[in-house]
Design an enzyme around this catalytic site. Sequence first.
Site, mmCIF file in Angstrom:
data_model
loop_
_atom_site.group_PDB
_atom_site.id
_atom_site.type_symbol
_atom_site.label_atom_id
_atom_site.label_comp_id
_atom_site.label_asym_id
_atom_site.label_seq_id
_atom_site.Cartn_x
_atom_site.Cartn_y
_atom_site.Cartn_z
ATOM 1 N N CYS A 1 0.469 -24.955 39.343
ATOM 2 C CA CYS A 1 1.899 -25.142 39.595
ATOM 3 C C CYS A 1 2.223 -25.229 41.088
ATOM 4 O O CYS A 1 2.682 -24.255 41.703
ATOM 5 C CB CYS A 1 2.743 -24.057 38.950
ATOM 6 S SG CYS A 1 4.476 -24.571 38.964
ATOM 7 N N LYS B 1 -1.877 -29.229 38.250
ATOM 8 C CA LYS B 1 -2.366 -28.258 37.268
ATOM 9 C C LYS B 1 -1.208 -27.415 36.741
ATOM 10 O O LYS B 1 -0.742 -26.503 37.429
ATOM 11 C CB LYS B 1 -3.429 -27.364 37.920
ATOM 12 C CG LYS B 1 -4.684 -28.136 38.356
ATOM 13 C CD LYS B 1 -5.688 -27.223 39.018
ATOM 14 C CE LYS B 1 -6.884 -27.983 39.583
ATOM 15 N NZ LYS B 1 -7.683 -28.711 38.596
ATOM 16 N N CYS C 1 6.798 -30.162 36.451
ATOM 17 C CA CYS C 1 7.046 -28.968 37.257
ATOM 18 C C CYS C 1 8.552 -28.721 37.322
ATOM 19 O O CYS C 1 9.270 -29.465 37.999
ATOM 20 C CB CYS C 1 6.469 -29.175 38.658
ATOM 21 S SG CYS C 1 6.512 -27.675 39.629
HETATM 22 C C1 LIG Z 1 3.598 -18.315 39.313
HETATM 23 C C2 LIG Z 1 3.226 -19.435 38.374
HETATM 24 C C3 LIG Z 1 4.192 -20.344 37.989
HETATM 25 C C4 LIG Z 1 3.872 -21.391 37.144
HETATM 26 N N1 LIG Z 1 4.872 -22.245 36.749
HETATM 27 C C5 LIG Z 1 4.597 -23.221 35.873
HETATM 28 C C6 LIG Z 1 5.643 -24.048 35.365
HETATM 29 O O1 LIG Z 1 6.810 -23.882 35.713
HETATM 30 N N2 LIG Z 1 5.329 -25.026 34.481
HETATM 31 C C7 LIG Z 1 4.038 -25.210 34.058
HETATM 32 O O2 LIG Z 1 3.819 -26.095 33.228
HETATM 33 N N3 LIG Z 1 3.015 -24.450 34.530
HETATM 34 C C8 LIG Z 1 3.259 -23.457 35.412
HETATM 35 N N4 LIG Z 1 2.245 -22.646 35.857
HETATM 36 C C9 LIG Z 1 0.832 -23.026 35.615
HETATM 37 C C10 LIG Z 1 0.290 -22.664 34.238
HETATM 38 O O3 LIG Z 1 0.505 -21.308 33.948
HETATM 39 C C11 LIG Z 1 -1.206 -22.989 34.212
HETATM 40 O O4 LIG Z 1 -1.400 -24.304 34.669
HETATM 41 C C12 LIG Z 1 -1.773 -22.864 32.806
HETATM 42 O O5 LIG Z 1 -1.647 -21.539 32.344
HETATM 43 C C13 LIG Z 1 -3.245 -23.291 32.793
HETATM 44 O O6 LIG Z 1 -3.808 -23.072 31.539
HETATM 45 P P1 LIG Z 1 -5.393 -22.884 31.401
HETATM 46 O O7 LIG Z 1 -5.657 -22.700 29.964
HETATM 47 O O8 LIG Z 1 -6.085 -23.956 32.141
HETATM 48 O O9 LIG Z 1 -5.698 -21.527 32.208
HETATM 49 P P2 LIG Z 1 -5.142 -20.071 31.921
HETATM 50 O O10 LIG Z 1 -3.909 -20.105 31.091
HETATM 51 O O11 LIG Z 1 -5.058 -19.411 33.252
HETATM 52 O O12 LIG Z 1 -6.270 -19.397 31.031
HETATM 53 C C14 LIG Z 1 -7.588 -19.207 31.472
HETATM 54 C C15 LIG Z 1 -8.218 -18.134 30.604
HETATM 55 O O13 LIG Z 1 -9.626 -18.121 30.834
HETATM 56 C C16 LIG Z 1 -10.055 -16.780 30.805
HETATM 57 N N5 LIG Z 1 -11.326 -16.662 31.521
HETATM 58 C C17 LIG Z 1 -11.537 -16.744 32.856
HETATM 59 N N6 LIG Z 1 -12.836 -16.539 33.128
HETATM 60 C C18 LIG Z 1 -13.458 -16.343 31.934
HETATM 61 C C19 LIG Z 1 -14.811 -16.090 31.569
HETATM 62 N N7 LIG Z 1 -15.788 -15.968 32.481
HETATM 63 N N8 LIG Z 1 -15.109 -15.970 30.243
HETATM 64 C C20 LIG Z 1 -14.131 -16.079 29.290
HETATM 65 N N9 LIG Z 1 -12.834 -16.307 29.600
HETATM 66 C C21 LIG Z 1 -12.506 -16.436 30.912
HETATM 67 C C22 LIG Z 1 -8.926 -16.016 31.484
HETATM 68 O O14 LIG Z 1 -8.953 -14.633 31.164
HETATM 69 C C23 LIG Z 1 -7.699 -16.737 30.937
HETATM 70 O O15 LIG Z 1 -7.182 -16.111 29.782
HETATM 71 C C24 LIG Z 1 2.541 -21.550 36.676
HETATM 72 C C25 LIG Z 1 1.563 -20.620 37.045
HETATM 73 C C26 LIG Z 1 1.906 -19.565 37.873
HETATM 74 C C27 LIG Z 1 0.849 -18.551 38.235
#
Ligand SMILES: Cc1cc2nc3c(=O)[nH]c(=O)nc-3n(C[C@H](O)[C@H](O)[C@H](O)COP(=O)(O)OP(=O)(O)OC[C@H]3O[C@@H](n4cnc5c(N)ncnc54)[C@H](O)[C@@H]3O)c2cc1C
Length: 421
Positions: A170, A314, A349
């Site tokens: 984000c 992302k 976003c």
């Molecule tokens: C402050 C903030 C504001 C945001 N605002 C927005 C917004 O307004 N709109 C929007 O669309 N997005 C927003 N986002 C971004 C969004 O939250 C992420 O892009 C999204 O969660 C990514 O999903 P993901 O599944 O790739 O990763 P994540 O949701 O981060 O999940 C990754 C998972 O992998 C697990 N993991 C890590 N390492 C291991 C391992 N070795 N073995 C097993 N599991 C593991 C972690 O525990 C976690 O549960 C924001 C993020 C933040 C921090």
Amino acid sequence: MSSLQEKKDRSYKLVVVGGGSGGCSVASSFSRYLGKGHVAVIEPNQEHYYQPLWTLVGGGLKNVEQSKQPMVNVLPQNCDWIQDKVVTFDPEGCSVTTRNGSKISYEYLVVAMGLQLDFDKVTGLVDAIQSDPMVVCNYSVKTVSKTFPALQSFKRGKAIFTYPNTPIKCAGAAQKIMYLTDDFFRKNGKRDQSDIEYFTSLGMIFGVKYYAEKLEKIAAGRNINVNYLHNLIEVQADKREAIFAKINSEGGETVTVKYDLLHVTPPMSAPNVIKASPLTDTSGYVNVNKQTLQHVKYSNIFSLGDCTNIPTSKTAAAVACQSGILQNNLKAVMKGNSNQKMYDGYTSCPIVTSSNKCLLAEFDFDNQPLETFPFKQAKERSSMFFVKSYLLPFIYWNLMTKGYWRGPKFFRKLMHLGLSK
Ligand SMILES: Cc1cc2nc3c(=O)[nH]c(=O)nc-3n(C[C@H](O)[C@H](O)[C@H](O)COP(=O)(O)OP(=O)(O)OC[C@H]3O[C@@H](n4cnc5c(N)ncnc54)[C@H](O)[C@@H]3O)c2cc1C
């Protein structure tokens, strides 16, 4: 469903690594498709967080509890939850090993491990975040609850907000909290005694020109000074000084800025376990075809979300679309047909610009706007704040984590009478 924690080798049709936004969505869909006992999710955490809410938590508009649900309630009931961390990938042998020594074998693998926050890449930052209540960060569940108390206790001086020189999740969140701070200071009579400055490693305020032009005007209108090509390299907590490297400067010029409040967006990267695996490209992210989400070398591996090298912003919004594409394409591979769908890079976003206004940026791989609503979205609107603060969390918990939400394409087409992409 309870979690499996004992050391034991197991084998599944599909293993999903990571139970965050992407992992939950994909696991839910495939648990329905393949049935009980065929899908495992490897995820260490007890809690699942809706991270986009943390901007509003930092701004004092929500609390962190509202962003949280027990992992057991979010993961699909008929998958096996292996509550552990993956420590190595063996794509040739079709297995992963976990921290407790279990070997988990798979026919198909989905990697959805998100990003790691590299606070330690900025000298002095780990210490500053721990020791100084005025050094804050919305990007981690461990630190987000510090932000609003810092805004409340700020009396006068300089509040600075940073954006690092790495890809981040984000990209807008680094500046959303700045607008919320401005709003809070104005409402509480502190704005005349404060300077607000944004220091970004980028050469523009936002990656998409169409929205950047509007955001530049918003920042200027609020008397916020934007410093481009400045990368935070050190925080000296004892002196309350932030040191920035000036990008592209000859001779490695640095600038030292005194602060009274510092919101840091830390450098981020793919988790170390991914970087050390054979799954990556040279940048350290999982190397997938950006349109099909299939790994470029291992055809039984797919990946989505923040840990991939897909060249789009992302966000959870991007993950929703990627999940739909991945579900289709992995099912096609399982069935042995070539009925592939192509991802267009859609990401979104919602840039919160005050405690009741938001500008909803939506765009594709080419940074071209791909807007859902039939009006100009490069404008601050209360309706978009409602979307950000109520509608999107509802969609996330009730549709996306259950594998039903694949992004707004259907509604975009409907609202544009079929004339949109
Ligand atoms: C402050 C903030 C504001 C945001 N605002 C927005 C917004 O307004 N709109 C929007 O669309 N997005 C927003 N986002 C971004 C969004 O939250 C992420 O892009 C999204 O969660 C990514 O999903 P993901 O599944 O790739 O990763 P994540 O949701 O981060 O999940 C990754 C998972 O992998 C697990 N993991 C890590 N390492 C291991 C391992 N070795 N073995 C097993 N599991 C593991 C972690 O525990 C976690 O549960 C924001 C993020 C933040 C921090």
